[in-house]
Design a protein around this motif. Sequence first.
Motif, PDB file in Angstrom:
ATOM      1  N   ALA A 112      45.904 -12.704  66.853  1.00  0.00           N
ATOM      2  CA  ALA A 112      45.460 -11.880  65.590  1.00  0.00           C
ATOM      3  C   ALA A 112      43.978 -11.357  65.908  1.00  0.00           C
ATOM      4  CB  ALA A 112      45.429 -12.728  64.384  1.00  0.00           C
ATOM      5  N   GLU A 113      43.585 -10.159  65.196  1.00  0.00           N
ATOM      6  CA  GLU A 113      42.241  -9.682  65.271  1.00  0.00           C
ATOM      7  C   GLU A 113      41.400 -10.871  64.682  1.00  0.00           C
ATOM      8  OE1 GLU A 113      39.643  -6.102  63.578  1.00  0.00           O
ATOM      9  OE2 GLU A 113      41.943  -5.983  63.636  1.00  0.00           O
ATOM     10  N   LEU A 114      40.353 -11.063  65.395  1.00  0.00           N
ATOM     11  CA  LEU A 114      39.481 -11.920  64.660  1.00  0.00           C
ATOM     12  C   LEU A 114      38.662 -11.170  63.592  1.00  0.00           C
ATOM     13  CD1 LEU A 114      37.785 -14.746  64.476  1.00  0.00           C
ATOM     14  CD2 LEU A 114      36.026 -13.612  66.107  1.00  0.00           C
ATOM     15  N   PRO A 115      38.725 -11.729  62.414  1.00  0.00           N
ATOM     16  CA  PRO A 115      37.853 -10.952  61.278  1.00  0.00           C
ATOM     17  C   PRO A 115      36.406 -11.225  61.605  1.00  0.00           C
ATOM     18  CG  PRO A 115      39.508 -12.463  60.341  1.00  0.00           C
ATOM     19  CD  PRO A 115      39.517 -12.692  61.711  1.00  0.00           C
ATOM     20  N   ARG A 116      35.560 -10.216  61.856  1.00  0.00           N
ATOM     21  CA  ARG A 116      34.122 -10.277  62.028  1.00  0.00           C
ATOM     22  C   ARG A 116      33.490  -9.420  60.848  1.00  0.00           C
ATOM     23  NH1 ARG A 116      33.246 -10.148  68.288  1.00  0.00           N
ATOM     24  NH2 ARG A 116      35.355 -10.871  68.922  1.00  0.00           N
ATOM     25  N   VAL A 117      32.413  -9.844  60.670  1.00  0.00           N
ATOM     26  CA  VAL A 117      31.488  -9.166  59.600  1.00  0.00           C
ATOM     27  C   VAL A 117      30.176  -9.294  60.003  1.00  0.00           C
ATOM     28  CG1 VAL A 117      32.873  -9.400  57.441  1.00  0.00           C
ATOM     29  CG2 VAL A 117      30.993 -11.150  58.072  1.00  0.00           C
ATOM     30  N   ARG A 131      42.240  -8.194  54.036  1.00  0.00           N
ATOM     31  CA  ARG A 131      42.863  -7.157  54.918  1.00  0.00           C
ATOM     32  C   ARG A 131      43.753  -7.658  56.186  1.00  0.00           C
ATOM     33  NH1 ARG A 131      41.987  -4.277  59.677  1.00  0.00           N
ATOM     34  NH2 ARG A 131      39.865  -4.648  59.796  1.00  0.00           N
ATOM     35  N   LEU A 132      42.879  -8.824  56.599  1.00  0.00           N
ATOM     36  CA  LEU A 132      43.552  -9.306  57.762  1.00  0.00           C
ATOM     37  C   LEU A 132      44.419 -10.657  57.634  1.00  0.00           C
ATOM     38  CD1 LEU A 132      40.696  -8.845  60.472  1.00  0.00           C
ATOM     39  CD2 LEU A 132      42.863  -7.384  60.081  1.00  0.00           C
ATOM     40  N   LYS A 133      44.203 -10.932  56.150  1.00  0.00           N
ATOM     41  CA  LYS A 133      44.975 -12.195  55.912  1.00  0.00           C
ATOM     42  C   LYS A 133      44.865 -13.503  56.594  1.00  0.00           C
ATOM     43  CE  LYS A 133      48.782  -9.525  54.011  1.00  0.00           C
ATOM     44  NZ  LYS A 133      50.012  -8.814  54.235  1.00  0.00           N
ATOM     45  N   SER A 142      34.676 -19.569  55.566  1.00  0.00           N
ATOM     46  CA  SER A 142      36.059 -19.878  55.145  1.00  0.00           C
ATOM     47  C   SER A 142      36.298 -19.490  53.655  1.00  0.00           C
ATOM     48  CB  SER A 142      36.402 -21.233  55.359  1.00  0.00           C
ATOM     49  OG  SER A 142      35.407 -22.100  54.078  1.00  0.00           O
ATOM     50  N   ALA A 143      37.622 -19.371  53.874  1.00  0.00           N
ATOM     51  CA  ALA A 143      38.272 -18.744  52.199  1.00  0.00           C
ATOM     52  C   ALA A 143      37.701 -19.585  51.190  1.00  0.00           C
ATOM     53  CB  ALA A 143      39.776 -18.513  52.331  1.00  0.00           C
ATOM     54  N   SER A 144      37.788 -21.072  51.508  1.00  0.00           N
ATOM     55  CA  SER A 144      37.344 -22.090  50.499  1.00  0.00           C
ATOM     56  C   SER A 144      35.940 -21.907  50.159  1.00  0.00           C
ATOM     57  CB  SER A 144      37.662 -23.498  50.972  1.00  0.00           C
ATOM     58  OG  SER A 144      37.390 -23.590  52.084  1.00  0.00           O
TER      59      SER A 144
END
Length: 146
Positions: free
Chosen positions: A97-102, A117-119, A136-138
Amino acid sequence: MRAAEMAEDYPVVELDSDALAAARLLAQRRLPGLVVIDATGCPQSVLPASEVVQFLVPPYVRDDPSLAGVLNESMADRIADKLGGRRVRDLLPDEPAELPRVNADDTVVEVAAMMARLKCPLVAVMEGRTLLGVVSASRLLELALR
């Protein structure tokens, strides 16, 4: 709040790290996944805990979950043996999976949008090619729900 302020130190593993050690790290810290870096320290992907679980389950049981009841307890106790001698790269899908980067200056909404977008439950916060930390999501929810 900017991504750099939200980012936390987070465990990372290299592509050639021991798979069993990575799985233990996921379990002991109850993490949703680990950031996978290359030999230069640049983040490449995320190894979700769910991917490790999927690796442990024999393909015929994944195809027909009713067969899980056929496995005896001694077989179930040895399921983690499948990780022995493996590397983290072996646990990643053929096309990770594409690594989500910001970027460090991205906003909460930009971080949330990337995650959605990348779940993916983890987003790497980058400044150029340098990993500043992970959101993290949390952590995102904790900050958004204040």
